[in-house]
Enzyme design. Sequence first.
Site, PDB file in Angstrom:
ATOM      1  N   TYR A  51       0.120 -13.372 102.154  1.00 23.89           N
ATOM      2  CA  TYR A  51      -0.611 -12.179 101.494  1.00 23.89           C
ATOM      3  C   TYR A  51      -0.541 -10.707 102.125  1.00 23.89           C
ATOM      4  O   TYR A  51      -0.616 -10.809 103.441  1.00 23.89           O
ATOM      5  CB  TYR A  51      -2.093 -12.551 101.376  1.00 23.89           C
ATOM      6  CG  TYR A  51      -2.458 -12.537  99.828  1.00 23.89           C
ATOM      7  CD1 TYR A  51      -2.228 -11.529  98.909  1.00 23.89           C
ATOM      8  CD2 TYR A  51      -2.903 -13.653  99.099  1.00 23.89           C
ATOM      9  CE1 TYR A  51      -2.727 -11.620  97.582  1.00 23.89           C
ATOM     10  CE2 TYR A  51      -3.153 -13.866  98.211  1.00 23.89           C
ATOM     11  CZ  TYR A  51      -2.805 -12.788  97.110  1.00 23.89           C
ATOM     12  OH  TYR A  51      -3.297 -12.932  95.633  1.00 23.89           O
ATOM     13  N   GLU A  53      -2.041  -7.566 100.562  1.00 24.95           N
ATOM     14  CA  GLU A  53      -2.563  -6.451  99.893  1.00 24.95           C
ATOM     15  C   GLU A  53      -2.706  -5.264 100.885  1.00 24.95           C
ATOM     16  O   GLU A  53      -3.004  -5.183 101.887  1.00 24.95           O
ATOM     17  CB  GLU A  53      -3.797  -6.668  99.438  1.00 24.95           C
ATOM     18  CG  GLU A  53      -3.798  -7.629  98.042  1.00 24.95           C
ATOM     19  CD  GLU A  53      -5.157  -8.070  97.622  1.00 24.95           C
ATOM     20  OE1 GLU A  53      -6.123  -7.487  98.149  1.00 24.95           O
ATOM     21  OE2 GLU A  53      -5.264  -8.779  96.382  1.00 24.95           O
ATOM     22  N   ASP A 228      11.174   7.430  83.810  1.00 19.11           N
ATOM     23  CA  ASP A 228      11.300   6.168  83.813  1.00 19.11           C
ATOM     24  C   ASP A 228      12.764   6.012  83.953  1.00 19.11           C
ATOM     25  O   ASP A 228      13.453   6.096  83.000  1.00 19.11           O
ATOM     26  CB  ASP A 228      10.546   5.546  82.901  1.00 19.11           C
ATOM     27  CG  ASP A 228      10.821   3.835  82.763  1.00 19.11           C
ATOM     28  OD1 ASP A 228      11.641   3.303  83.719  1.00 19.11           O
ATOM     29  OD2 ASP A 228      10.163   3.140  81.969  1.00 19.11           O
TER      30      ASP A 228
HETATM   31  N1  PLP Z   1      11.114   0.787  81.531  1.00 16.46           N
HETATM   32  C1  PLP Z   1      12.334   0.817  80.881  1.00 16.46           C
HETATM   33  C2  PLP Z   1      12.830   2.158  80.536  1.00 16.46           C
HETATM   34  C3  PLP Z   1      12.982  -0.399  80.878  1.00 16.46           C
HETATM   35  O1  PLP Z   1      14.182  -0.444  79.921  1.00 16.46           O
HETATM   36  C4  PLP Z   1      12.167  -1.601  81.097  1.00 16.46           C
HETATM   37  C5  PLP Z   1      12.934  -2.923  80.954  1.00 16.46           C
HETATM   38  O2  PLP Z   1      13.537  -3.414  80.030  1.00 16.46           O
HETATM   39  C6  PLP Z   1      11.369  -1.755  81.774  1.00 16.46           C
HETATM   40  C7  PLP Z   1      10.469  -0.347  82.180  1.00 16.46           C
HETATM   41  C8  PLP Z   1      10.640  -2.816  82.221  1.00 16.46           C
HETATM   42  O3  PLP Z   1      10.794  -3.364  83.158  1.00 16.46           O
HETATM   43  P1  PLP Z   1      10.538  -4.798  83.568  1.00 16.46           P
HETATM   44  O4  PLP Z   1      11.012  -5.809  82.644  1.00 16.46           O
HETATM   45  O5  PLP Z   1      10.992  -5.144  85.064  1.00 16.46           O
HETATM   46  O6  PLP Z   1       9.049  -4.667  83.586  1.00 16.46           O
END
Ligand code: PLP
Length: 452
Positions: A51, A53, A228
Amino acid sequence: LDVVRGVEPRIADAITKELADQRESLKLIASENYASPAVLLAMGNWFSDKYAEGTIGRRFYAGCQNVDTVEAVAVEHATALFGAPYAYVQPHSGIDANLVAYWAVLADRVEAPRLKKLEKRQVNDLTDAEWAELRAAFGNQRMLGMSLDAGGHLTHGFRPNISGKMFDQRSYGVDPATGQIDYAALRETAREFRPLLIVGGYSAYPRKVNFRIMREIADEVGATFMVDMAHFAGLVAGKVFTGDFDPIANAHIVTTTTHKSLRGPRGGAVFCGPELSDQVDRGCPMVLGGPLGHVMAAKAIAFAEARRPEFAQYAQAIVANSRALAEGLSRRGVKLVSGGTDNHLALLDVHPFGLTGRQAEQALLSSGIVTNRNAVPSDPNGAWYTSGIRVGTPALTTRGLGVAEMDQIAELIHTVLGATTPAAGSKAKYQLDPALADRVSKQASELLAPYP
Ligand code: PLP
């Protein structure tokens, strides 16, 4: 494996079969890859029992000196790889990384200013009335993200997802004529909607995104800009996406998965500057469960591998293969969303074949070609059946297949789609001559044989 078999043979068998399946079929799922033996081996160890955290040097448990080493090395490689001031390598997945980022932005922009104004050190010091006001403010913030059918991810504010409940979301999409992001329309929506957060990035958009323009829009309306980069992190790491297309250089905060084009273990990470790093650092235990030391070890290996010059060649080859596959399909008359690709994926519109995405996906699967169905812009078949097939090249590029093989794969896909007919009245059932499916499966295996 024998040790595993001694406890539960079905698990050992499933592992062996998974290896065979992954070896013998054409893996064209855009979000999948083959991690190296070093990554896989770094994941199976005793950190699974520990662990930890908290963060490096500040843990809620004793005896974390070795996890500290692992996490620090992973951070060192991650920041150097992406040229980011700060990296957080604990998220267990991409969705978790996004939740950490959302929480950090809300904590920074909604919670921190209120605490400061009220001269309170932390939320536990607030009166009940002040706490109620803060909670209401948390639930009242706006996000502008890409719509699911244009290629966004469900964590970018899709209503059934928790992100759609955390934020009042509005989406931007693509220009129906070009299939590409309409930045002027995005700017107009941002000016009118005035979101706290603008989210860039995608799961199924086949083009480069100009993150410099998106940052300009965010600055104009006072929004935090998050990208993202889960899907294309490998292309950022391999310096295919630079300048205006580099999320790290243009966004306030960047999230990723580590297992797609980046070719690491299943997991996530967050990158940001000093303004948000304290909040991000508190991701565990405020948002996440205890860090997976064994997976962070494998992330460190993957980041280190991606810093090698061969990885830049790999990233370039992913895109060259993706273009070759898209061109091969296009030449054979397959309709592609946006007409082509400039990243690792292409999106086929299978509507002209009279098929739903689900029928096409299953027909291809029975022929040894693993893809996934995906919505196309303004999809008439919705998010479950869909009208599209997403294909991506990170996995086959890892195995060493090149542009010549991509053209042969385009031929196989075209053959299967052309030979598949929908069953009357069904969006899922279809007919395909089993002999043809077998023949294509064999051809797929032959293509893969030189690249075990
Ligand atoms: N963000 C994007 C743009 C994705 O395409 C995906 C997965 O397909 C994710 C986040 C989520 O990833 P995870 O499945 O690892 O949670």
